[in-house]
Every structure is written in C-alpha cells, then in structure tokens.
Design a protein around this motif. Structure first.
Motif, PDB file in Angstrom:
ATOM      1  N   TYR A 282    -132.141 -69.667 -84.228  1.00 44.61           N
ATOM      2  CA  TYR A 282    -133.593 -69.746 -84.385  1.00 44.61           C
ATOM      3  C   TYR A 282    -134.136 -68.530 -85.127  1.00 44.61           C
ATOM      4  N   LEU A 283    -133.684 -67.339 -84.756  1.00 45.17           N
ATOM      5  CA  LEU A 283    -134.161 -66.126 -85.412  1.00 45.17           C
ATOM      6  C   LEU A 283    -133.722 -66.079 -86.875  1.00 45.17           C
ATOM      7  N   SER A 284    -132.516 -66.563 -87.153  1.00 40.54           N
ATOM      8  CA  SER A 284    -132.034 -66.586 -88.538  1.00 40.54           C
ATOM      9  C   SER A 284    -132.896 -67.494 -89.400  1.00 40.54           C
ATOM     10  N   VAL A 285    -133.190 -68.676 -88.880  1.00 38.05           N
ATOM     11  CA  VAL A 285    -134.020 -69.628 -89.616  1.00 38.05           C
ATOM     12  C   VAL A 285    -135.418 -69.053 -89.853  1.00 38.05           C
ATOM     13  N   GLN A 286    -135.997 -68.468 -88.808  1.00 35.46           N
ATOM     14  CA  GLN A 286    -137.346 -67.923 -88.942  1.00 35.46           C
ATOM     15  C   GLN A 286    -137.384 -66.728 -89.890  1.00 35.46           C
ATOM     16  N   SER A 287    -136.337 -65.928 -89.880  1.00 34.31           N
ATOM     17  CA  SER A 287    -136.268 -64.780 -90.793  1.00 34.31           C
ATOM     18  C   SER A 287    -136.244 -65.243 -92.238  1.00 34.31           C
ATOM     19  N   LEU A 288    -135.446 -66.254 -92.525  1.00 30.48           N
ATOM     20  CA  LEU A 288    -135.395 -66.815 -93.875  1.00 30.48           C
ATOM     21  C   LEU A 288    -136.726 -67.449 -94.256  1.00 30.48           C
TER      22      LEU A 288
ATOM     23  N   PHE B  61    -134.940 -60.183 -96.265  1.00 30.33           N
ATOM     24  CA  PHE B  61    -134.518 -60.844 -95.030  1.00 30.33           C
ATOM     25  C   PHE B  61    -134.770 -59.950 -93.827  1.00 30.33           C
ATOM     26  N   VAL B  62    -134.535 -58.656 -93.974  1.00 36.55           N
ATOM     27  CA  VAL B  62    -134.749 -57.715 -92.858  1.00 36.55           C
ATOM     28  C   VAL B  62    -136.221 -57.689 -92.463  1.00 36.55           C
ATOM     29  N   ALA B  63    -137.103 -57.646 -93.467  1.00 32.12           N
ATOM     30  CA  ALA B  63    -138.536 -57.673 -93.180  1.00 32.12           C
ATOM     31  C   ALA B  63    -138.928 -59.009 -92.546  1.00 32.12           C
ATOM     32  N   GLY B  64    -138.295 -60.087 -93.016  1.00 28.27           N
ATOM     33  CA  GLY B  64    -138.536 -61.404 -92.417  1.00 28.27           C
ATOM     34  C   GLY B  64    -138.085 -61.450 -90.977  1.00 28.27           C
ATOM     35  N   LEU B  65    -136.965 -60.781 -90.701  1.00 26.77           N
ATOM     36  CA  LEU B  65    -136.473 -60.709 -89.328  1.00 26.77           C
ATOM     37  C   LEU B  65    -137.480 -59.982 -88.438  1.00 26.77           C
ATOM     38  N   GLY B  66    -138.104 -58.940 -88.977  1.00 24.89           N
ATOM     39  CA  GLY B  66    -139.125 -58.229 -88.212  1.00 24.89           C
ATOM     40  C   GLY B  66    -140.292 -59.128 -87.855  1.00 24.89           C
ATOM     41  N   GLN B  67    -140.746 -59.914 -88.819  1.00 20.45           N
ATOM     42  CA  GLN B  67    -141.838 -60.853 -88.557  1.00 20.45           C
ATOM     43  C   GLN B  67    -141.425 -61.901 -87.522  1.00 20.45           C
TER      44      GLN B  67
END
Length: 237
Positions: free
Chosen positions: A195-201, A211-217
């Motif tokens: 779930y976190l991988s999908v949301q990060s992307l 992707f790292v910034a997306g992971l933060g969000q």
C-alpha cells in the motif's frame, strides 16, 4: 359502466406495478450476477496494476454516469464488496465478532453484522479520504465535492485490496493454525508495504516529485488516517 371502468383501471395499475417489480428484479439479478464476473477482474487489476486502475478511475469520473466503469466495479462499491467478503471470511473462520455482543457505551450501536460492516466501511474509507485531501492540498486545488471525488474514487481501488489483506492477516494471527501468527504477520507486513509503495508512486507522479518525497506524503496521509481509525475504533471498543 363506472364501476367496471374503475375495476379495469385498478387492474391495469396493479399489472403495471407488477411489471415494474419484475423489471427491477431483472436488473438487480443481472447486476448481482455481473459482480461474479467483474469483481475478480477488478480485484486482480487493482492488485497487479493499481496505478493504472487509479488512472482509469480518473478518466471514468468524467464520463456520463451510464458509461462509467463498464468493465469494472464502481470503486466505492468495490471497496464495500471487498469488506463484505472479508467480513464473511471472518464469520466463517472465527465466528461472531465479540464486538457484536458488547453492550457497553458506543459498542451497543454495533448490534448487527450490517452495522459492523458499515463501521468497517467508514474506517477503511478514511485512507482514501486522507490520501485525496493531502493530494489536493499539495496541488493547491480547491477542496470541492467534484475535485475530491476524482482522487477518492481512484483511492478506493487500492484501499480494497489493502483492507482485504489486513483482514486476512489479522484473522490468521488469531486463528488456531500452525505458524498462524507468523503467516498473519507476513501478510499484514506485505499489505502495508504494498500500500505504501503504491501511494508513494501515486504521489510522486501526481506531484512530480521523487519517490522518497512521495513516500513522505504517503506516510503522513497514512498516519493521519490511522490516527483517526484508532480513535474511532477506541470510542466503539
């Protein structure tokens, strides 16, 4: 004759009402049977190609209502059906949920399987809601019903598999099975990681960030949803 005309009219009204009921049953039967075909297809696509399904939801929202989701289950309904399946698996394996027999405080409001299902629908809908609101805020887009609907519908496609995996994993940890705790923990960890991988992307592509910034969000949104999830759950339990 006035009396005969009245009887004839009443008979015609009853017949028309009966035909409307038959037509409604016909449509309802087709809809339910259609779920047997389109639900597995939608679940597979949401698991394997979640970002494409979210983009698909974005496109379909702009179509006419009768043309939307002609080869998939509508996202909110898809989430509901997934939670229904998860609830059915729990009932078959573990029996009645202890919450249904609890009559203390707000737990008394959850007095049936339907009420419990509605509660789970609300709880897991918090994740699509927080993700969608976070995206609109970061995009500086005005928070309106039409603007919120587009990302929310897409998020329902990913929330459904997430909820199903969490439900199965949690059930395995409590089931009297060999290594059930370990297997359940693996399923839960996989669900969270997926779930976190999908949301990060998703955040990365939508906001044009790394992707790292997306992971933060994704982490911020997930934490907010989890806090609300736990707060509501604690009020009930």
């Amino acid at each position: 004759m006035p009396g005969l005309d009245s009887v004839t009219k009443n008979r015609d009204v009853v017949f028309m009402d009966f035909m409307k009921i038959i037509e409604s049953l016909d449509e309802a039967l087709y809809t339910v049977m259609g779920w047997l075909v389109f639900y597995p297809m939608t679940l597979w696509r949401a698991l394997v190609r979640p970002l494409k399904m979210m983009a698909y939801a974005d496109r379909e929202v702009s179509d006419k209502p009768e043309d939307q989701y002609d080869d998939a289950i509508r996202p909110p309904l898809f989430l509901f059906l997934t939670l229904l399946i998860s609830h059915g698996i729990e009932a078959a394996v573990a029996g009645q949920n202890p919450l249904l027999s609890d009559r203390h405080g707000l737990a008394a409001l959850v007095d049936s399987d339907l009420a419990l299902l509605a509660l789970r629908m609300i709880l897991f809908s918090l994740f699509p809601l927080m993700m969608s609101v976070r995206l609109l805020r970061r995009q500086s887009v005005r928070l309106t019903h039409p603007n919120l609907r587009r990302p929310f519908y897409g998020q329902c496609f990913t929330a459904a598999p997430f909820a199903l995996l969490i439900g199965i994993g949690t059930l395995l940890t409590t089931a009297p099975l060999p290594d059930g705790h370990i297997t359940g923990a693996i399923v839960v960890i996989f669900a969270i990681g997926w779930y976190l991988s999908v949301q990060s992307l998703w955040f990365s592509r939508k906001l044009h960030i790394s992707f790292v910034a997306g992971l933060g969000q994704a982490l911020v949104s997930t934490c907010l949803a989890t806090i609300m999830f736990v707060a509501i759950a604690l009020m009930i339990v």
